[in-house]
Motif scaffolding. Structure first.
Motif, short mmCIF file in Angstrom:
data_model
loop_
_atom_site.label_atom_id
_atom_site.label_comp_id
_atom_site.label_asym_id
_atom_site.label_seq_id
_atom_site.Cartn_x
_atom_site.Cartn_y
_atom_site.Cartn_z
N ALA A 52 0.85 -1.16 0.05
CA ALA A 52 -0.11 0.04 -0.06
C ALA A 52 0.91 1.22 -0.05
CB ALA A 52 -0.80 0.09 1.13
N VAL A 53 0.57 2.20 -1.00
CA VAL A 53 1.48 3.35 -0.94
C VAL A 53 0.34 4.66 -1.11
CG1 VAL A 53 3.40 2.28 -1.93
CG2 VAL A 53 1.63 2.86 -3.52
N GLY A 92 9.08 11.61 -11.06
CA GLY A 92 9.72 10.93 -12.21
C GLY A 92 8.86 10.70 -13.59
N LEU A 93 7.62 10.21 -13.15
CA LEU A 93 6.53 9.81 -14.20
C LEU A 93 6.18 11.34 -14.76
CD1 LEU A 93 4.45 7.86 -15.65
CD2 LEU A 93 2.87 8.46 -13.87
N VAL A 143 -3.21 16.90 -2.71
CA VAL A 143 -2.27 16.46 -1.67
C VAL A 143 -1.71 15.02 -1.82
CG1 VAL A 143 -4.30 15.78 -0.17
CG2 VAL A 143 -2.41 16.19 0.97
N LEU A 144 -0.36 14.94 -1.55
CA LEU A 144 0.23 13.59 -1.58
C LEU A 144 0.38 13.11 -0.26
CD1 LEU A 144 1.45 10.96 -2.93
CD2 LEU A 144 3.64 12.57 -3.10
N ARG A 165 -8.43 9.54 -6.30
CA ARG A 165 -7.14 9.42 -6.50
C ARG A 165 -7.00 9.98 -7.92
NH1 ARG A 165 -4.65 4.96 -3.80
NH2 ARG A 165 -3.43 4.51 -5.43
N LEU A 166 -5.65 10.64 -8.03
CA LEU A 166 -5.45 11.21 -9.29
C LEU A 166 -4.44 10.24 -10.04
CD1 LEU A 166 -5.48 13.49 -11.58
CD2 LEU A 166 -3.58 14.34 -10.26
N VAL A 167 -3.29 10.11 -9.16
CA VAL A 167 -2.14 9.29 -9.62
C VAL A 167 -1.66 8.69 -8.30
CG1 VAL A 167 -0.58 11.07 -9.76
CG2 VAL A 167 -0.14 8.83 -11.01
N GLY A 168 -1.24 7.35 -8.47
CA GLY A 168 -0.69 6.81 -7.24
C GLY A 168 0.81 6.45 -7.34
N ALA A 169 1.45 6.28 -6.22
CA ALA A 169 2.70 5.91 -6.38
C ALA A 169 2.94 4.58 -6.99
CB ALA A 169 3.76 5.81 -5.17
N ASP A 170 1.92 3.70 -6.96
CA ASP A 170 1.95 2.63 -7.35
C ASP A 170 1.90 2.64 -9.09
OD1 ASP A 170 -0.58 3.52 -6.84
OD2 ASP A 170 -1.36 1.49 -6.66
N ASP A 171 0.94 3.52 -9.48
CA ASP A 171 0.94 3.65 -10.82
C ASP A 171 2.29 4.29 -11.24
OD1 ASP A 171 -1.79 3.28 -10.66
OD2 ASP A 171 -2.24 5.40 -9.92
N ALA A 172 2.82 5.29 -10.61
CA ALA A 172 4.25 5.73 -10.94
C ALA A 172 5.08 4.70 -11.32
CB ALA A 172 4.58 6.59 -10.27
N ALA A 173 5.24 3.66 -10.17
CA ALA A 173 6.22 2.39 -10.23
C ALA A 173 5.94 1.58 -11.16
CB ALA A 173 6.15 1.85 -8.84
#
Length: 329
Positions: free
Chosen positions: A111-112, A150-151, A186-187, A203-211
């Motif tokens: 979970a992120v 990074g994304l 907010v992140l 959710r706009l974008v998750g760290a899991d999406d970026a990973a």
């Protein structure tokens, strides 16, 4: 011989044992394991489940929970040898290994955090964050923040640190500012995001999406149970007993809504909020072979090392071997 990481993951994290077959096997001499956690952290939910249902005793160990006010204090106690296990991330473990410590990690949760916006916000994609005020928890070197940066750079040629107004702060404060409208986005850590999700945010974008976009083949545990290699390899039955107790708790939490109702006072949520926290927790239960997680973590480490530099990873541009634990007997 070496027991494979795949076998470890299957035995401990997935915990295929039928919960109804557990019997308390512990004796008064059951080895005690000192686990250091934050007083109000989400790890409490799993450890409370372990203790309430005596999953530790069923696996021949006795878990003693030691509470800390902050992560730095628990890290210091771990390095000093005052604890057997803490929860931390693989970046910290790798950095400690690169400096000579023998810390290692078994996956705890994938979970992120995510960038959250109000349901009716006009922000629909990363480029819409240009000129917006974004709250970020965890500081400038938070790995979720770095991955999303990074994304944004790769896919949108966008530097969020320059094109948006960034405000760093504590998780509850930033959530409050997002609700009040003082922030456009907010992140936050995953459980704060879940609470927002239950109260008019998306959710706009998750760290899991970026990973995944940056090369991970599947979910990678953000956190793991951290312990010393030497301790684990000298006490394999104790170590596996703890991981199996953890797996049993995860299985119960994955299957039983009633268990979440029991935990509601500890989670400090009810109704829709409790349901979203439950669902997001369940999505974060690791279910991949540990070797796959390790491979993906190494990919992400290289990206984070480039983005965060020495302030994040020290002098080690690659993840240290042994960051993910393999039992040796």
């Amino acid at each position: 011989m070496n027991i494979s990481r795949r076998a470890l993951c299957g035995a401990a994290v997935l915990a295929a044992t039928d919960l109804l077959s557990f019997h308390v096997l512990a004796t008064p001499s059951a080895p005690k394991i000192r686990v250091g956690i934050l007083k109000f952290g989400t790890v409490n939910w799993e450890l409370d489940t372990i203790k309430h249902h005596k999953f530790d005793l069923a696996n021949g160990i006795d878990v003693e929970i030691v509470y800390f006010a902050g992560e730095d204090a628990s890290n210091v106690a771990m390095l000093a040898g005052d604890l057997d296990i803490i929860v931390s991330d693989w970046l910290w473990v790798s950095r400690q290994r690169s400096q000579g410590a023998d810390l290692t990690l078994a996956p705890y949760s994938t979970a992120v955090g995510a960038i959250m916006v109000k349901d009716d916000a006009s922000i629909r994609a990363i480029p819409d964050l240009a000129g917006k005020k974004i709250g970020v928890t965890g500081g400038s070197l938070d790995k979720s923040w770095l991955l999303i940066q990074g994304l944004a750079r790769r896919d949108h040629k966008m530097d969020l640190t320059r094109e948006s107004e960034i405000v760093f702060g504590a998780p509850p404060l930033l959530s409050e500012k997002a609700v009040s409208g003082e922030l456009d986005a907010v992140l936050n850590f995953w459980h704060f995001c879940a609470r927002l999700e239950a109260n008019g945010f998306r959710r706009l974008v998750g760290a899991d999406d970026a990973a995944k976009a940056l090369g991970a083949s599947g979910p990678v545990s953000a956190l793991g149970y951290v312990f010393h290699d030497k301790w684990a390899n000298e006490n394999p039955n104790v170590t596996m007993g703890f991981l199996q107790a953890s797996g049993a708790a995860k299985k119960l939490l994955a299957q039983s809504d009633a268990e979440w109702q029991r935990l509601a006072p500890i989670v400090r949520a009810e109704g829709r909020e409790l349901e979203v926290l439950r669902d997001r927790y369940r999505q974060g239960i690791p279910d991949r072979p540990i070797a796959e997680e390790e491979k993906d973590a190494a990919k992400l480490y290289a990206i984070l090392a480039e983005l965060g530099g020495e302030k994040l990873v020290g002098g080690a541009p690659q993840m240290a071997p042994g960051t993910f634990w393999a039992l040796k007997t």
